[in-house]
Design a protein around this motif. Structure first.
Motif, PDB file in Angstrom:
ATOM      1  N   GLU A   3       0.834  -1.204   0.000  1.00  0.00           N
ATOM      2  CA  GLU A   3       0.000   0.000   0.000  1.00  0.00           C
ATOM      3  C   GLU A   3       0.871   1.257   0.000  1.00  0.00           C
ATOM      4  O   GLU A   3       0.514   2.260  -0.603  1.00  0.00           O
ATOM      5  N   SER A   4       2.018   1.198   0.660  1.00  0.00           N
ATOM      6  CA  SER A   4       2.893   2.364   0.708  1.00  0.00           C
ATOM      7  C   SER A   4       3.880   2.410  -0.461  1.00  0.00           C
ATOM      8  O   SER A   4       4.497   3.436  -0.698  1.00  0.00           O
ATOM      9  N   ALA A   5       4.028   1.325  -1.183  1.00  0.00           N
ATOM     10  CA  ALA A   5       4.923   1.279  -2.340  1.00  0.00           C
ATOM     11  C   ALA A   5       4.257   0.490  -3.468  1.00  0.00           C
ATOM     12  O   ALA A   5       4.719  -0.585  -3.850  1.00  0.00           O
ATOM     13  N   PRO A   6       3.152   0.998  -4.021  1.00  0.00           N
ATOM     14  CA  PRO A   6       2.405   0.227  -5.034  1.00  0.00           C
ATOM     15  C   PRO A   6       3.215  -0.110  -6.280  1.00  0.00           C
ATOM     16  O   PRO A   6       2.936  -1.121  -6.932  1.00  0.00           O
ATOM     17  N   GLU A   7       4.238   0.666  -6.586  1.00  0.00           N
ATOM     18  CA  GLU A   7       5.053   0.377  -7.762  1.00  0.00           C
ATOM     19  C   GLU A   7       5.887  -0.898  -7.593  1.00  0.00           C
ATOM     20  O   GLU A   7       6.436  -1.411  -8.559  1.00  0.00           O
ATOM     21  N   LEU A   8       5.953  -1.421  -6.371  1.00  0.00           N
ATOM     22  CA  LEU A   8       6.717  -2.631  -6.098  1.00  0.00           C
ATOM     23  C   LEU A   8       5.844  -3.872  -5.972  1.00  0.00           C
ATOM     24  O   LEU A   8       6.338  -4.957  -5.680  1.00  0.00           O
ATOM     25  N   THR A   9       4.547  -3.735  -6.195  1.00  0.00           N
ATOM     26  CA  THR A   9       3.623  -4.854  -6.021  1.00  0.00           C
ATOM     27  C   THR A   9       3.409  -5.623  -7.325  1.00  0.00           C
ATOM     28  O   THR A   9       3.740  -5.147  -8.411  1.00  0.00           O
ATOM     29  N   VAL A  10       2.827  -6.806  -7.177  1.00  0.00           N
ATOM     30  CA  VAL A  10       2.423  -7.597  -8.336  1.00  0.00           C
ATOM     31  C   VAL A  10       1.354  -6.803  -9.094  1.00  0.00           C
ATOM     32  O   VAL A  10       0.427  -6.255  -8.509  1.00  0.00           O
ATOM     33  N   ARG A  11       1.508  -6.751 -10.415  1.00  0.00           N
ATOM     34  CA  ARG A  11       0.591  -6.003 -11.293  1.00  0.00           C
ATOM     35  C   ARG A  11       0.027  -6.963 -12.334  1.00  0.00           C
ATOM     36  O   ARG A  11       0.782  -7.620 -13.054  1.00  0.00           O
ATOM     37  N   THR A  12      -1.280  -7.056 -12.402  1.00  0.00           N
ATOM     38  CA  THR A  12      -1.926  -8.028 -13.294  1.00  0.00           C
ATOM     39  C   THR A  12      -2.009  -7.531 -14.733  1.00  0.00           C
ATOM     40  O   THR A  12      -1.743  -6.360 -15.022  1.00  0.00           O
ATOM     41  N   ALA A  13      -2.440  -8.419 -15.608  1.00  0.00           N
ATOM     42  CA  ALA A  13      -2.658  -8.068 -17.006  1.00  0.00           C
ATOM     43  C   ALA A  13      -3.780  -7.044 -17.158  1.00  0.00           C
ATOM     44  O   ALA A  13      -3.891  -6.390 -18.187  1.00  0.00           O
ATOM     45  N   PHE A  14      -4.603  -6.903 -16.118  1.00  0.00           N
ATOM     46  CA  PHE A  14      -5.679  -5.916 -16.123  1.00  0.00           C
ATOM     47  C   PHE A  14      -5.220  -4.599 -15.495  1.00  0.00           C
ATOM     48  O   PHE A  14      -6.024  -3.732 -15.198  1.00  0.00           O
ATOM     49  N   ASP A  15      -3.915  -4.490 -15.248  1.00  0.00           N
ATOM     50  CA  ASP A  15      -3.285  -3.310 -14.655  1.00  0.00           C
ATOM     51  C   ASP A  15      -3.766  -3.032 -13.237  1.00  0.00           C
ATOM     52  O   ASP A  15      -3.775  -1.901 -12.783  1.00  0.00           O
ATOM     53  N   GLU A  16      -4.164  -4.092 -12.538  1.00  0.00           N
ATOM     54  CA  GLU A  16      -4.523  -3.985 -11.122  1.00  0.00           C
ATOM     55  C   GLU A  16      -3.314  -4.407 -10.305  1.00  0.00           C
ATOM     56  O   GLU A  16      -2.547  -5.274 -10.718  1.00  0.00           O
ATOM     57  N   ARG A  17      -3.166  -3.800  -9.166  1.00  0.00           N
ATOM     58  CA  ARG A  17      -2.036  -4.132  -8.291  1.00  0.00           C
ATOM     59  C   ARG A  17      -2.551  -4.887  -7.071  1.00  0.00           C
ATOM     60  O   ARG A  17      -3.605  -4.563  -6.545  1.00  0.00           O
ATOM     61  N   TYR A  18      -1.789  -5.887  -6.653  1.00  0.00           N
ATOM     62  CA  TYR A  18      -2.114  -6.627  -5.440  1.00  0.00           C
ATOM     63  C   TYR A  18      -1.324  -5.999  -4.295  1.00  0.00           C
ATOM     64  O   TYR A  18      -0.130  -6.248  -4.140  1.00  0.00           O
ATOM     65  N   GLY A  19      -1.982  -5.167  -3.510  1.00  0.00           N
ATOM     66  CA  GLY A  19      -1.329  -4.448  -2.432  1.00  0.00           C
ATOM     67  C   GLY A  19      -0.732  -5.347  -1.369  1.00  0.00           C
ATOM     68  O   GLY A  19       0.133  -4.925  -0.607  1.00  0.00           O
ATOM     69  N   TYR A  20      -1.137  -6.591  -1.310  1.00  0.00           N
ATOM     70  CA  TYR A  20      -0.632  -7.544  -0.330  1.00  0.00           C
ATOM     71  C   TYR A  20       0.600  -8.285  -0.834  1.00  0.00           C
ATOM     72  O   TYR A  20       1.180  -9.088  -0.109  1.00  0.00           O
ATOM     73  N   ALA A  21       1.005  -8.031  -2.081  1.00  0.00           N
ATOM     74  CA  ALA A  21       2.039  -8.864  -2.691  1.00  0.00           C
ATOM     75  C   ALA A  21       3.140  -8.025  -3.320  1.00  0.00           C
ATOM     76  O   ALA A  21       2.967  -7.466  -4.405  1.00  0.00           O
ATOM     77  N   LEU A  22       4.266  -7.934  -2.639  1.00  0.00           N
ATOM     78  CA  LEU A  22       5.432  -7.308  -3.243  1.00  0.00           C
ATOM     79  C   LEU A  22       6.009  -8.272  -4.274  1.00  0.00           C
ATOM     80  O   LEU A  22       6.065  -9.478  -4.039  1.00  0.00           O
TER      81      LEU A  22
END
Length: 132
Positions: A3-22
């Motif tokens: 949540e504090s570093a969204p650019e470091l999270t898993v990003r899906t093919a739908f351009d969604e980020r998983y805030g729980y997953a670096l």
């Protein structure tokens, strides 16, 4: 932390980020993990703690949202859940390109496949609520 570093999270093919997953492919994430292990090792003597086991250290995909699991009952195939777990962050895109594949094409194929399955799903309202 995502949540504090969204650019470091898993990003899906739908351009969604998983805030729980670096994403461990991110150099900053790998460096952070090394710093944590070093700090632990510096704190404890090898005689006191002769070995170290890292648990839940690695890439998290679609099914690891939180407690309780929020994807149960989504009626998605295992393959579709795997596709929703593919990371397309900047570091992963670079790795995909280095392997000779096109990350934009990968994302397009994932979206097409997931969308097709969702259209056939017997409970599409449950999938939309979980996946998006």
């Amino acid at each position: 932390m995502g949540e504090s570093a969204p650019e470091l999270t898993v990003r899906t093919a739908f351009d969604e980020r998983y805030g729980y997953a670096l994403c461990p492919a991110q150099p900053e994430v790998a460096a952070y993990a090394v710093r944590l292990v070093r700090a632990f090792c510096a704190r404890y003597d090898a005689a006191e703690v002769p070995s170290l086991m890292l648990e839940a250290c690695g890439w998290l995909g679609f099914e690891h949202g939180s407690r309780p699991e929020k994807t149960a009952g989504a009626d998605l195939s295992a393959g579709c859940r795997d596709l929703l777990s593919i990371c397309l962050c900047a570091a992963c895109r670079t790795g995909i390109e280095a392997a000779g594949a096109d990350p934009t094409g990968v994302a397009r194929a994932v979206r097409r496949t997931v969308d097709a399955e969702m259209r056939r799903c017997p409970h599409p309202e449950r999938v939309r609520r979980v996946a998006g």
